[in-house]
Design an enzyme around this catalytic site. Sequence first.
Site, PDB file in Angstrom:
ATOM      1  N   ARG A   1       0.845  -1.211   0.000  1.00 52.20           N
ATOM      2  CA  ARG A   1       0.000   0.000   0.000  1.00 52.20           C
ATOM      3  C   ARG A   1       0.870   1.246   0.000  1.00 52.20           C
ATOM      4  O   ARG A   1       0.574   2.235  -0.672  1.00 52.20           O
ATOM      5  CB  ARG A   1      -0.885   0.029   1.251  1.00 52.20           C
ATOM      6  CG  ARG A   1      -2.086  -0.863   1.170  1.00 52.20           C
ATOM      7  CD  ARG A   1      -3.066  -0.592   2.308  1.00 52.20           C
ATOM      8  NE  ARG A   1      -4.121  -1.579   2.288  1.00 52.20           N
ATOM      9  CZ  ARG A   1      -5.199  -1.518   1.499  1.00 52.20           C
ATOM     10  NH1 ARG A   1      -5.380  -0.500   0.720  1.00 52.20           N
ATOM     11  NH2 ARG A   1      -6.106  -2.477   1.528  1.00 52.20           N
TER      12      ARG A   1
ATOM     13  N   ILE B   1      -7.952   2.306   0.769  1.00 54.14           N
ATOM     14  CA  ILE B   1      -7.562   2.684   2.127  1.00 54.14           C
ATOM     15  C   ILE B   1      -6.198   3.346   2.027  1.00 54.14           C
ATOM     16  O   ILE B   1      -5.265   2.793   1.429  1.00 54.14           O
ATOM     17  CB  ILE B   1      -7.525   1.443   3.044  1.00 54.14           C
ATOM     18  CG1 ILE B   1      -8.954   0.937   3.247  1.00 54.14           C
ATOM     19  CG2 ILE B   1      -6.864   1.770   4.376  1.00 54.14           C
ATOM     20  CD1 ILE B   1      -9.055  -0.370   3.991  1.00 54.14           C
TER      21      ILE B   1
ATOM     22  N   HIS C   1     -18.316  11.171   1.196  1.00 50.75           N
ATOM     23  CA  HIS C   1     -18.735   9.855   1.684  1.00 50.75           C
ATOM     24  C   HIS C   1     -20.261   9.823   1.759  1.00 50.75           C
ATOM     25  O   HIS C   1     -20.888  10.787   2.217  1.00 50.75           O
ATOM     26  CB  HIS C   1     -18.132   9.608   3.070  1.00 50.75           C
ATOM     27  CG  HIS C   1     -18.458   8.257   3.602  1.00 50.75           C
ATOM     28  ND1 HIS C   1     -17.873   7.100   3.117  1.00 50.75           N
ATOM     29  CD2 HIS C   1     -19.326   7.861   4.557  1.00 50.75           C
ATOM     30  CE1 HIS C   1     -18.377   6.064   3.754  1.00 50.75           C
ATOM     31  NE2 HIS C   1     -19.261   6.488   4.628  1.00 50.75           N
TER      32      HIS C   1
ATOM     33  N   ASN D   1     -12.587  14.378   0.957  1.00 53.69           N
ATOM     34  CA  ASN D   1     -13.270  13.171   0.495  1.00 53.69           C
ATOM     35  C   ASN D   1     -14.779  13.393   0.595  1.00 53.69           C
ATOM     36  O   ASN D   1     -15.247  14.151   1.440  1.00 53.69           O
ATOM     37  CB  ASN D   1     -12.869  11.995   1.403  1.00 53.69           C
ATOM     38  CG  ASN D   1     -13.548  10.689   1.031  1.00 53.69           C
ATOM     39  OD1 ASN D   1     -13.591  10.309  -0.137  1.00 53.69           O
ATOM     40  ND2 ASN D   1     -14.083   9.988   2.029  1.00 53.69           N
TER      41      ASN D   1
ATOM     42  N   GLU E   1      -7.882   8.105   9.766  1.00 53.70           N
ATOM     43  CA  GLU E   1      -8.936   7.117  10.027  1.00 53.70           C
ATOM     44  C   GLU E   1      -9.796   6.895   8.792  1.00 53.70           C
ATOM     45  O   GLU E   1      -9.948   7.813   7.989  1.00 53.70           O
ATOM     46  CB  GLU E   1      -9.842   7.612  11.158  1.00 53.70           C
ATOM     47  CG  GLU E   1      -9.149   7.792  12.483  1.00 53.70           C
ATOM     48  CD  GLU E   1      -9.866   8.814  13.350  1.00 53.70           C
ATOM     49  OE1 GLU E   1     -11.099   8.907  13.249  1.00 53.70           O
ATOM     50  OE2 GLU E   1      -9.179   9.535  14.090  1.00 53.70           O
ATOM     51  N   LEU E   2     -10.397   5.718   8.708  1.00 55.93           N
ATOM     52  CA  LEU E   2     -11.263   5.420   7.567  1.00 55.93           C
ATOM     53  C   LEU E   2     -12.478   6.359   7.590  1.00 55.93           C
ATOM     54  O   LEU E   2     -13.237   6.375   8.561  1.00 55.93           O
ATOM     55  CB  LEU E   2     -11.729   3.958   7.636  1.00 55.93           C
ATOM     56  CG  LEU E   2     -12.702   3.523   6.544  1.00 55.93           C
ATOM     57  CD1 LEU E   2     -12.032   3.534   5.182  1.00 55.93           C
ATOM     58  CD2 LEU E   2     -13.278   2.151   6.857  1.00 55.93           C
TER      59      LEU E   2
HETATM   60  C1  GAR Z   1     -20.128   8.505  -4.145  1.00 57.47           C
HETATM   61  O1  GAR Z   1     -21.432   8.180  -3.726  1.00 57.47           O
HETATM   62  C2  GAR Z   1     -19.222   8.690  -2.954  1.00 57.47           C
HETATM   63  O2  GAR Z   1     -19.903   9.260  -1.876  1.00 57.47           O
HETATM   64  C3  GAR Z   1     -18.758   7.292  -2.671  1.00 57.47           C
HETATM   65  O3  GAR Z   1     -18.585   6.713  -3.941  1.00 57.47           O
HETATM   66  C4  GAR Z   1     -19.489   7.326  -4.844  1.00 57.47           C
HETATM   67  C5  GAR Z   1     -18.759   7.829  -6.056  1.00 57.47           C
HETATM   68  O4  GAR Z   1     -18.205   6.760  -6.758  1.00 57.47           O
HETATM   69  N1  GAR Z   1     -17.564   7.284  -1.917  1.00 57.47           N
HETATM   70  C6  GAR Z   1     -17.301   6.424  -0.925  1.00 57.47           C
HETATM   71  O5  GAR Z   1     -18.038   5.526  -0.601  1.00 57.47           O
HETATM   72  C7  GAR Z   1     -15.972   6.667  -0.215  1.00 57.47           C
HETATM   73  N2  GAR Z   1     -15.950   6.017   1.049  1.00 57.47           N
HETATM   74  P1  GAR Z   1     -18.536   6.617  -8.309  1.00 57.47           P
HETATM   75  O6  GAR Z   1     -18.068   7.894  -8.932  1.00 57.47           O
HETATM   76  O7  GAR Z   1     -17.762   5.419  -8.742  1.00 57.47           O
HETATM   77  O8  GAR Z   1     -20.029   6.459  -8.425  1.00 57.47           O
END
Ligand code: GAR
Length: 204
Positions: free
Chosen positions: A63, A90, A107, A105, A141-142
């Site tokens: 990683r 990660i 989420h 980020n 943290e995650l």
């Molecule tokens: C979004 O919904 C974002 O919130 C989520 O991935 C999607 C975008 O990915 N991110 C996470 O879950 C990060 N922990 P995409 O562009 O492949 O749809």
Amino acid sequence: MSRKRIAILISGRGSNLPALFRADLGGDIVVIGSNKAEAKGLELARDAGVATFVLNHKSFPSREAFDQAMVDALNQYRPDLVVLSGFMRILTPVFVDAFAGRLINIHPSLLPSYPGLDTHRKAIIDGVKLAGCTVHFVNGELDGGPIIAQAAVHVDDDETPETLQPKVLAQENQIFPYAVKLFCEDRLRIEGKRVRTLPARISS
Ligand code: GAR
């Protein structure tokens, strides 16, 4: 104040990219990188005339080695801000420390509830009445770090992960460009776990 240079990392569809391309961010998207060559979002980037690069994480022995290569690749574009938009890796301190205070980020949950994967299913199982999304600075943290912006949606009685996902994504499309713009306008101050948003400057 010079315009900020924005780098974006994706792993998949790039479902927030159209909203970021459309918005007045107060900065310029200079590159979009991915750990997956087949990421659909790379096509959106190319169509928009944005530079792209791919680093396959499977080609690296650890990683940390992958993260260092990613840091080096991004630094070639001298980013002021690195934006994780569905970048499903990660991250080690090698990456997080390299961009501390300028790494954000998005989420699909109301953090600190439901970090990690499968957020919509978990929220529905728990019976919550509000779900949503969060833009945050990234720490070690995650899905952790000081929160910049959140938006909530109602969870209906017959909600499923499949119906909740687009509802939340519509909100992501609103708050993600908003948060990036706040950063580009130097209006975010991290104070411990909290982020203070400074008022907009009045231009003369
Ligand atoms: C979004 O919904 C974002 O919130 C989520 O991935 C999607 C975008 O990915 N991110 C996470 O879950 C990060 N922990 P995409 O562009 O492949 O749809």
